[in-house]
Design an enzyme around this catalytic site. Structure first.
Site, PDB file in Angstrom:
ATOM      1  N   SER A 113       2.315   1.979   7.623  1.00 12.80           N
ATOM      2  CA  SER A 113       2.816   3.332   7.714  1.00 12.80           C
ATOM      3  C   SER A 113       1.977   4.359   6.938  1.00 12.80           C
ATOM      4  O   SER A 113       2.137   5.552   7.153  1.00 12.80           O
ATOM      5  CB  SER A 113       4.253   3.384   7.190  1.00 12.80           C
TER       6      SER A 113
ATOM      7  N   LYS B  46       0.355   9.842  -0.189  1.00 17.03           N
ATOM      8  CA  LYS B  46       1.320   9.574   0.882  1.00 17.03           C
ATOM      9  C   LYS B  46       2.588  10.390   0.629  1.00 17.03           C
ATOM     10  O   LYS B  46       3.024  10.509  -0.526  1.00 17.03           O
ATOM     11  CB  LYS B  46       1.625   8.072   0.917  1.00 17.03           C
TER      12      LYS B  46
ATOM     13  N   SER C 107       1.878  -1.703   4.695  1.00 18.40           N
ATOM     14  CA  SER C 107       1.582  -0.309   5.038  1.00 18.40           C
ATOM     15  C   SER C 107       0.321   0.275   4.411  1.00 18.40           C
ATOM     16  O   SER C 107      -0.133   1.336   4.837  1.00 18.40           O
ATOM     17  CB  SER C 107       2.767   0.579   4.687  1.00 18.40           C
TER      18      SER C 107
HETATM   19  N1  GLN Z   1       5.532  -2.184   9.246  1.00 23.38           N
HETATM   20  C1  GLN Z   1       6.380  -2.594   8.191  1.00 23.38           C
HETATM   21  C2  GLN Z   1       7.736  -1.969   8.331  1.00 23.38           C
HETATM   22  O1  GLN Z   1       7.906  -1.179   9.191  1.00 23.38           O
HETATM   23  C3  GLN Z   1       5.762  -2.267   6.881  1.00 23.38           C
HETATM   24  C4  GLN Z   1       6.041  -0.916   6.403  1.00 23.38           C
HETATM   25  C5  GLN Z   1       5.545  -0.636   5.013  1.00 23.38           C
HETATM   26  O2  GLN Z   1       4.802  -1.422   4.424  1.00 23.38           O
HETATM   27  N2  GLN Z   1       6.010   0.469   4.456  1.00 23.38           N
HETATM   28  O3  GLN Z   1       8.647  -2.281   7.623  1.00 23.38           O
END
Ligand code: GLN
Length: 487
Positions: free
Chosen positions: A155, A80, A179
């Site tokens: 994400s 990532k 994410s």
């Molecule tokens: N969707 C969540 C957020 O936007 C989780 C994001 C993540 O786990 N990096 O904060």
């Protein structure tokens, strides 16, 4: 093209070790596949082929010379793009970091490379990890390999999509509020968020440091085990890392059944899911009952408060963590001439995407004088309440079972201008982050239109093995590791 790209990471390493294929040959084949497939998926932000190929040749030499080799021999891994890799760009999918080249490796990268893994490239994501669809990237949306009109989840969407579309067997993601698990669910692969503190965060670009963990995404439970055994462990560079040795394994079904795990079904969160999701999860529960698992219904309270608490804590930490992006130490080519400090800084920071700006504003607000007690402190209290809920539940159960996501993957663009709708999707995944416990998402079937559905399992701190055991049971039972998209 041969079918070698379908192999799991473990199978690849074995074939290279036994000299059935060379690492060089395999990487060339993977490269060919990536070039062909990724035009449709957009899972890569940057590729690292030349140096991967060079390292593959070194691996082949080692094998030929009978030298000692690592457990991840020749396995290409997607990283990532918020995890630092020496000499590669780490953009976090943001315009603000589009030219930033990392001068060092994250600890996880050193650990992977020590075991002879190959870092094949950096994966697309929502900017700085903020999002649940991987649409919020400066490099364009990631497409779901099961239907390219749909989102891949976020994400870590690039990491899940690259594994699901059989471009690479394994990837790393990061999970602040789901994410790793959300895109794993939307792309029908396995994704694990380990206990907070088991994996070093040194070299991970911080979004919300008290919530996030790096973790693996793969198509087989065994590949998850291999990666966990490599990246989990104490790191002097991360004060939150736990001083403990980890040795996860794959147990036989008989062994798993003999452990008599008590599994709590979180009924209230199954009932609040979209029909097709609930149906798929209930089918899996029937399977557990058929095999004689000790299954009982239960519920978790305060999950709706958890969402508010999560978005206060996450944005508060983000507003502080992202203050370092001032274009002095990191940034892109922007000449400061003619600007005094304040206008320079705000000009630079206007290059953050809309969602990132929104979160910095919310985070600064909830931390501002006079509001701290009203929002941030309250959110921390709710975090404690959730943790206590889990403490109570784990006195009764070994494992808790619920869907990963409340809905099916949706079309790209469908929720673009509705941030609150996107936030609501995290309701089942944030629980594990707020309480620091481990969680895994595994494939659980498909909607009538062929869109993936994920099942989530939670256990108490440092009880990852229990999650791996139940995941292994499902993998052996329905062979979800063989479910591949037609791409
Ligand atoms: N969707 C969540 C957020 O936007 C989780 C994001 C993540 O786990 N990096 O904060």
């Amino acid at each position: 093209m041969s079918d070698l790209y379908k192999l799991s990471g473990y199978e690849v390493s074995q074939k290279i070790k036994n000299q059935e294929i060379s690492a060089e040959e395999y990487i060339n084949l993977i490269y060919e596949r990536i070039t062909k497939i990724d035009k449709q998926i957009n899972s890569f932000i940057s590729k690292n082929f030349e140096s991967t190929l060079l390292k593959a040749k070194q691996i082949d030499k080692k094998v030929k010379n009978n030298e000692k080799t690592g457990r991840l021999l020749g396995i290409p891994i997607g990283i990532k793009d918020n995890i630092s890799v020496l000499g590669l760009k780490t953009t976090c999918a943001s315009k603000i970091l589009k030219e930033y080249v990392s001068p060092y490796n994250a600890t996880v990268i050193d650990l992977l490379e020590k075991q002879d893994a190959l870092i094949i490239g950096k994966m697309n994501m929502d900017e700085f990890g903020m999002g649940s669809s991987s649409e919020l990237s400066h490099y364009g949306a990631v497409h779901n390999p099961w239907n390219i009109e749909y989102v891949a989840g976020g994400s870590s969407g690039g990491s899940a999509a690259v594994v699901s579309s059989l471009q690479v067997p394994v990837a790393l993601g990061s999970d602040t509020g789901g994410s790793i698990r959300c895109p794993s669910s939307f792309c029908s692969v396995i994704g694990m968020k380990p206990t907070y503190g088991t994996v070093s965060r040194y070299g991970l670009v911080s979004y919300s440091n008290s919530l996030e963990q790096i973790g693996p995404i793969a198509r087989t439970v065994y590949d998850i085990v291999l990666i966990l055994n490599t990246i989990c462990g104490h790191d002097l560079s991360d004060d939150t890392s736990i001083n403990k040795q980890f040795d996860f394994t794959i147990n036989s079904i008989d062994n798993i059944l003999s452990k008599n795990y008590k599994i709590g079904i979180i009924s209230n969160l199954i009932d609040s899911s979209e029909n097709q999701v609930a149906r798929a999860i209930n089918k899996k529960i029937e399977k557990l009952k058929d095999y004689g698992f000790n299954v009982q219904e239960t519920s978790i309270n305060y999950s709706d408060f958890a969402l508010a608490a999560y978005y206060i804590i996450a944005t508060a930490e983000a507003s502080s963590n992202l203050s370092r992006f001032d274009n002095i130490r990191y940034g892109f080519d922007f000449s400061p001439e003619g600007y005094e400090w304040n206008s320079y800084s705000s000009h630079v920071r206007s290059n953050f995407g809309e969602e990132v700006k929104r979160r910095i504003l919310v985070g600064s607000f909830v931390l501002s004088a006079g509001y701290y007690g009203k929002y941030y402190l309250k959110a921390q209290k709710i975090r404690n309440i959730i943790k206590n809920e889990f403490n109570k539940l784990f006195k009764l159960f070994d494992i808790l079972l619920l869907p990963t996501m409340p809905i099916l993957p949706f079309k790209i663009g469908e929720k673009g201008s509705k941030p609150l709708e996107l936030y609501n999707l995290d309701i089942y995944t944030i629980l594990a982050n707020l309480s620091g416990i481990p969680a895994i998402s595994i494939p659980a079937g498909f909607s009538k239109d062929g869109l993936p559905i994920g099942l989530q399992l939670l256990s108490n701190e440092l009880n990852e093995q229990k999650l791996l055991d139940v995941a292994t049971f499902f993998e052996k039972d329905d062979k979800f590791n063989e479910w591949n998209p037609k791409i």
